[in-house]
Design an enzyme around this catalytic site. Structure first.
Site, PDB file in Angstrom:
ATOM      1  N   ALA A  93       8.101   7.809 -10.018  1.00  0.00           N
ATOM      2  CA  ALA A  93       6.967   7.893 -10.941  1.00  0.00           C
ATOM      3  C   ALA A  93       5.623   7.565 -10.281  1.00  0.00           C
ATOM      4  O   ALA A  93       4.743   8.418 -10.219  1.00  0.00           O
ATOM      5  CB  ALA A  93       7.208   6.983 -12.138  1.00  0.00           C
ATOM      6  N   GLU A  94       5.456   6.359  -9.754  1.00  0.00           N
ATOM      7  CA  GLU A  94       4.128   5.943  -9.273  1.00  0.00           C
ATOM      8  C   GLU A  94       3.570   6.876  -8.203  1.00  0.00           C
ATOM      9  O   GLU A  94       2.414   7.308  -8.279  1.00  0.00           O
ATOM     10  CB  GLU A  94       4.184   4.516  -8.713  1.00  0.00           C
ATOM     11  CG  GLU A  94       4.505   3.484  -9.765  1.00  0.00           C
ATOM     12  CD  GLU A  94       4.516   2.066  -9.209  1.00  0.00           C
ATOM     13  OE1 GLU A  94       3.613   1.709  -8.438  1.00  0.00           O
ATOM     14  OE2 GLU A  94       5.432   1.307  -9.549  1.00  0.00           O
ATOM     15  N   GLY A 148       0.778  -1.237   0.000  1.00  0.00           N
ATOM     16  CA  GLY A 148       0.000   0.000   0.000  1.00  0.00           C
ATOM     17  C   GLY A 148       0.808   1.284   0.000  1.00  0.00           C
ATOM     18  O   GLY A 148       0.345   2.298   0.532  1.00  0.00           O
ATOM     19  N   THR A 149       2.000   1.269  -0.617  1.00  0.00           N
ATOM     20  CA  THR A 149       2.746   2.533  -0.660  1.00  0.00           C
ATOM     21  C   THR A 149       2.059   3.536  -1.599  1.00  0.00           C
ATOM     22  O   THR A 149       2.116   4.748  -1.358  1.00  0.00           O
ATOM     23  CB  THR A 149       4.216   2.324  -1.090  1.00  0.00           C
ATOM     24  OG1 THR A 149       4.247   1.744  -2.393  1.00  0.00           O
ATOM     25  CG2 THR A 149       4.958   1.449  -0.097  1.00  0.00           C
ATOM     26  N   ASP A 192      -4.633  -3.699 -19.167  1.00  0.00           N
ATOM     27  CA  ASP A 192      -3.756  -2.536 -19.376  1.00  0.00           C
ATOM     28  C   ASP A 192      -3.987  -1.878 -20.739  1.00  0.00           C
ATOM     29  O   ASP A 192      -3.058  -1.343 -21.342  1.00  0.00           O
ATOM     30  CB  ASP A 192      -2.275  -2.919 -19.229  1.00  0.00           C
ATOM     31  CG  ASP A 192      -1.949  -3.511 -17.870  1.00  0.00           C
ATOM     32  OD1 ASP A 192      -2.574  -3.108 -16.877  1.00  0.00           O
ATOM     33  OD2 ASP A 192      -1.062  -4.374 -17.794  1.00  0.00           O
ATOM     34  N   HIS A 241       0.245   1.329 -13.428  1.00  0.00           N
ATOM     35  CA  HIS A 241       1.048   0.197 -13.926  1.00  0.00           C
ATOM     36  C   HIS A 241       2.526   0.619 -13.956  1.00  0.00           C
ATOM     37  O   HIS A 241       2.839   1.702 -14.443  1.00  0.00           O
ATOM     38  CB  HIS A 241       0.577  -0.209 -15.326  1.00  0.00           C
ATOM     39  CG  HIS A 241       1.322  -1.389 -15.848  1.00  0.00           C
ATOM     40  ND1 HIS A 241       1.049  -2.683 -15.433  1.00  0.00           N
ATOM     41  CD2 HIS A 241       2.382  -1.480 -16.690  1.00  0.00           C
ATOM     42  CE1 HIS A 241       1.896  -3.510 -16.004  1.00  0.00           C
ATOM     43  NE2 HIS A 241       2.713  -2.814 -16.783  1.00  0.00           N
TER      44      HIS A 241
END
Ligand code: GRF
Length: 208
Positions: free
Chosen positions: A180-181, A12-13, A151, A110
């Site tokens: 990025a995420e 869950g980061t 995706d 993703h």
């Protein structure tokens, strides 16, 4: 106020990045109504509880068939009357009934630059192993809408990350998350909440 449900399977980061974004107001006009996991042991559920957000487990193991699980997942989401479902490391293929019911209202993060290293079998560390095996020099992450493929939905945001000499899949995974995420997932939610994302057609998103 954009009401969201966050679906998770692991640490869950990415969920944490959303919680932090709401707290520090880089994500405006957004409220997390529920965090749902298919996995009772997911640390993400603990993060939700610590932040006084409803934390619910809907596990396929508790249902006699896939259809029964799919119905239970849809029913749980519906209880909260959310505007947007955010898949933040949710490792279950999204059931058709959920995609239909929430068309254009489900997004996913993703860990690659779609259309590279995505689709069936590309999840978790496998994505980064494949990127390193192919010898790419740039990878990254993508936030996209979810359709009935894997995706394949319209891309909202992407961010590139450099591959470095000596990278292992684990090191690269961490850099992709940090650079990025955790940046583009909160950003995409803020853009949706504050109406700076317009869907031009099935594949094309325009940003204000
Ligand atoms: C992230 O790499 C995400 O892109 C992928 O699963 C991972 C989830 O990590 N789909 P976390 O649970 O948010 O820490």
């Amino acid at each position: 106020m954009l009401k969201i449900a966050v679906l998770v399977s692991g640490g869950g980061t990415n969920l944490q990045a959303i919680i932090d974004g709401i707290t520090n107001q880089t994500i405006k006009n957004t409220q997390i109504c529920v965090v749902i996991s298919n996995n009772a042991g997911a640390y993400a559920l603990e993060r939700a509880r610590q932040n006084e957000i409803d934390a619910v487990c809907v596990s396929p193991k508790d249902y006699g068939s896939r259809d029964a699980f799919n119905d239970a997942l849809l029913a749980e989401v519906q209880k909260y009357n959310v505007d947007l479902i955010v898949l933040a490391g949710f490792l279950v293929k999204i059931p058709e009934n959920l995609v239909k019911q929430y068309e254009g209202r489900i997004i996913n993060i993703h860990p690659s630059l779609i259309p590279s290293f995505c689709g069936v079998g590309f999840y978790g560390l496998k994505v980064h192993e494949a990127a390193l095996a192919r010898g790419v020099k740039v990878t990254g992450a993508t936030v996209h809408y979810v359709d009935d493929g894997m995706d394949t939905g319209a891309i909202i945001l992407q961010k590139a990350v450099l591959v470095e000499e000596g990278d292992t899949p684990e090191i690269l995974q961490r850099r992709v998350m940090e650079q990025a995420e955790w940046v583009i997932l909160p950003q995409a939610i803020d853009m949706i909440a504050n109406k700076t994302v317009t869907q031009a057609n099935e594949k094309l998103i325009t940003l204000k």
